[in-house]
Design a protein around this motif. Structure first.
Motif, mmCIF file in Angstrom:
data_model
loop_
_atom_site.group_PDB
_atom_site.id
_atom_site.type_symbol
_atom_site.label_atom_id
_atom_site.label_comp_id
_atom_site.label_asym_id
_atom_site.label_seq_id
_atom_site.Cartn_x
_atom_site.Cartn_y
_atom_site.Cartn_z
ATOM 1 N N UNK A 79 0.821 -1.216 0.000
ATOM 2 C CA UNK A 79 0.000 0.000 0.000
ATOM 3 C C UNK A 79 0.849 1.258 0.000
ATOM 4 N N UNK A 80 1.956 1.245 0.723
ATOM 5 C CA UNK A 80 2.838 2.419 0.765
ATOM 6 C C UNK A 80 3.406 2.716 -0.619
ATOM 7 N N UNK A 81 3.777 1.676 -1.346
ATOM 8 C CA UNK A 81 4.286 1.795 -2.715
ATOM 9 C C UNK A 81 3.230 2.429 -3.618
ATOM 10 N N UNK A 82 1.993 1.931 -3.526
ATOM 11 C CA UNK A 82 0.916 2.450 -4.370
ATOM 12 C C UNK A 82 0.520 3.869 -3.982
ATOM 13 N N UNK A 83 0.559 4.182 -2.686
ATOM 14 C CA UNK A 83 0.258 5.545 -2.244
ATOM 15 C C UNK A 83 1.299 6.524 -2.786
ATOM 16 N N UNK A 84 2.565 6.117 -2.747
ATOM 17 C CA UNK A 84 3.653 6.980 -3.214
ATOM 18 C C UNK A 84 3.632 7.168 -4.720
ATOM 19 N N UNK A 85 2.986 6.252 -5.430
ATOM 20 C CA UNK A 85 2.908 6.376 -6.888
ATOM 21 C C UNK A 85 2.029 7.548 -7.303
ATOM 22 N N UNK A 86 1.061 7.918 -6.436
ATOM 23 C CA UNK A 86 0.084 8.947 -6.801
ATOM 24 C C UNK A 86 0.124 10.188 -5.916
ATOM 25 N N UNK A 87 0.739 10.087 -4.751
ATOM 26 C CA UNK A 87 0.751 11.182 -3.777
ATOM 27 C C UNK A 87 2.166 11.751 -3.661
ATOM 28 N N UNK A 88 2.380 12.955 -4.196
ATOM 29 C CA UNK A 88 3.724 13.522 -4.229
ATOM 30 C C UNK A 88 4.257 13.810 -2.831
ATOM 31 N N UNK A 89 3.389 14.133 -1.891
ATOM 32 C CA UNK A 89 3.840 14.402 -0.526
ATOM 33 C C UNK A 89 4.470 13.148 0.090
ATOM 34 N N UNK A 90 3.817 12.016 -0.075
ATOM 35 C CA UNK A 90 4.349 10.746 0.422
ATOM 36 C C UNK A 90 5.593 10.358 -0.359
ATOM 37 N N UNK A 91 5.543 10.557 -1.672
ATOM 38 C CA UNK A 91 6.692 10.221 -2.517
ATOM 39 C C UNK A 91 7.932 11.009 -2.096
ATOM 40 N N UNK A 92 7.762 12.285 -1.812
ATOM 41 C CA UNK A 92 8.900 13.122 -1.410
ATOM 42 C C UNK A 92 9.439 12.710 -0.042
ATOM 43 N N UNK A 93 8.534 12.322 0.860
ATOM 44 C CA UNK A 93 8.983 11.876 2.182
ATOM 45 C C UNK A 93 9.839 10.626 2.070
ATOM 46 N N UNK A 94 9.443 9.704 1.204
ATOM 47 C CA UNK A 94 10.219 8.477 0.995
ATOM 48 C C UNK A 94 11.563 8.802 0.356
ATOM 49 N N UNK A 95 11.533 9.601 -0.701
ATOM 50 C CA UNK A 95 12.773 9.936 -1.408
ATOM 51 C C UNK A 95 13.755 10.666 -0.486
ATOM 52 N N UNK A 96 13.235 11.582 0.318
ATOM 53 C CA UNK A 96 14.101 12.326 1.241
ATOM 54 C C UNK A 96 14.717 11.387 2.282
ATOM 55 N N UNK A 97 13.926 10.450 2.794
ATOM 56 C CA UNK A 97 14.431 9.502 3.793
ATOM 57 C C UNK A 97 15.560 8.656 3.209
ATOM 58 N N UNK A 98 15.351 8.161 1.987
ATOM 59 C CA UNK A 98 16.388 7.355 1.338
ATOM 60 C C UNK A 98 17.644 8.186 1.129
ATOM 61 N N UNK A 99 17.475 9.399 0.637
ATOM 62 C CA UNK A 99 18.625 10.271 0.364
ATOM 63 C C UNK A 99 19.403 10.587 1.635
ATOM 64 N N UNK A 100 18.688 10.866 2.716
ATOM 65 C CA UNK A 100 19.355 11.234 3.964
ATOM 66 C C UNK A 100 20.119 10.044 4.572
ATOM 67 N N UNK A 101 19.593 8.834 4.403
ATOM 68 C CA UNK A 101 20.286 7.650 4.934
ATOM 69 C C UNK A 101 21.502 7.314 4.086
#
Length: 258
Positions: A113-135
């Protein structure tokens, strides 16, 4: 011509066994290991990391929503900060096991569900991308082909991989058919193989809505918990080999091959 074949793995939990990781790992080039929220536990994580290193497949984190009962496939209302923290926490857990076993993480692919939510919701997508980048900004972010998650990853400066699915059907907007529908899954190996070959060669896929959509496929997913997963991946490897398509992971280090 190259393609990465990935499968979701490490999804057993306690006394419950899900998937057939040991055999599947002989046919894929990358694996996405559950991090304990939607599936997996510390014992399973360590065991799966060890198996991946033994089989020489690229290792990725597969973070999901905190929903063991629903296997991470039920949408939850979560804030941007919650998503960011969920991703950092789960990447860190798997990264520790990979480092302790002498390996190196390659990518991150959100689950369900998180994957599918991030596919359509830019706010969630950015939170995931930022987390990956920061780690670790060198990690590759896997996302649904043409999705907001892929776009968010590119915007923040991550290397991204556009993912397509062998065993799922598509809707006209490029999204995956909801699992609640009877036509969401492809259960015939020949149909699954035909779908990925067409994606690779033509950059197209058919949909349940009766139209064709463009698909960019850097990596193809096989769901490790599917009843036909092993049959599908064997057929795919044979067909890809016959067509001269090399199965190879998207390694962080250039030139490193399986």
């Amino acid at each position: 011509m190259y393609i990465d074949l990935n499968c979701d793995a490490g999804e057993s939990f306690g006394a419950y066994k899900i998937g057939n990781d040991e055999e599947l790992f002989d046919y894929v080039s990358s694996v996405n290991i559950a991090c304990g929220f939607h599936a997996g536990d510390p014992n399973v994580m360590r065991r799966t990391v060890g198996l991946a290193l033994q089989k020489r497949v690229a290792i990725g984190a597969h973070p999901g929503l905190p929903d063991l009962n629903g296997f991470g496939r039920r949408a939850m209302k979560v804030s941007r900060d919650e998503v960011y923290n969920l991703i950092v926490y789960q990447i860190g857990a798997l990264q520790a096991f990979v480092q302790a076993e002498g390996g190196k993480m390659n990518h991150v692919k959100p689950h369900g569900a998180l994957y599918n939510m991030a596919a359509k919701d830019m706010e969630i997508a950015r939170a995931i991308a930022e987390a990956v980048y920061k780690v670790d900004r060198h990690l590759i972010l896997y996302g649904l082909s043409g999705s907001m998650l892929v776009e968010a990853g590119k915007q923040i400066g991550l290397r991204t991989a556009q993912e397509a699915f062998a065993d799922r059907t598509y809707r006209a907007d490029g999204s995956l058919t909801n699992r609640s529908r009877s036509d969401a899954l492809i259960t015939n190996a020949e149909d699954a193989v035909l779908q990925i070959v067409r994606m690779i060669h033509e950059g197209k896929a058919g949909t349940i809505d009766g139209i064709e959509i463009p698909i960019c496929a850097d990596t193809i997913c096989i769901h490790g918990d599917g009843p036909h997963a092993l049959t599908f991946v064997k057929e795919m490897r044979n067909t890809l080999k016959q067509q001269g398509i090399i199965v190879q992971s998207l390694r962080v280090e250039r030139g490193e091959k399986k």
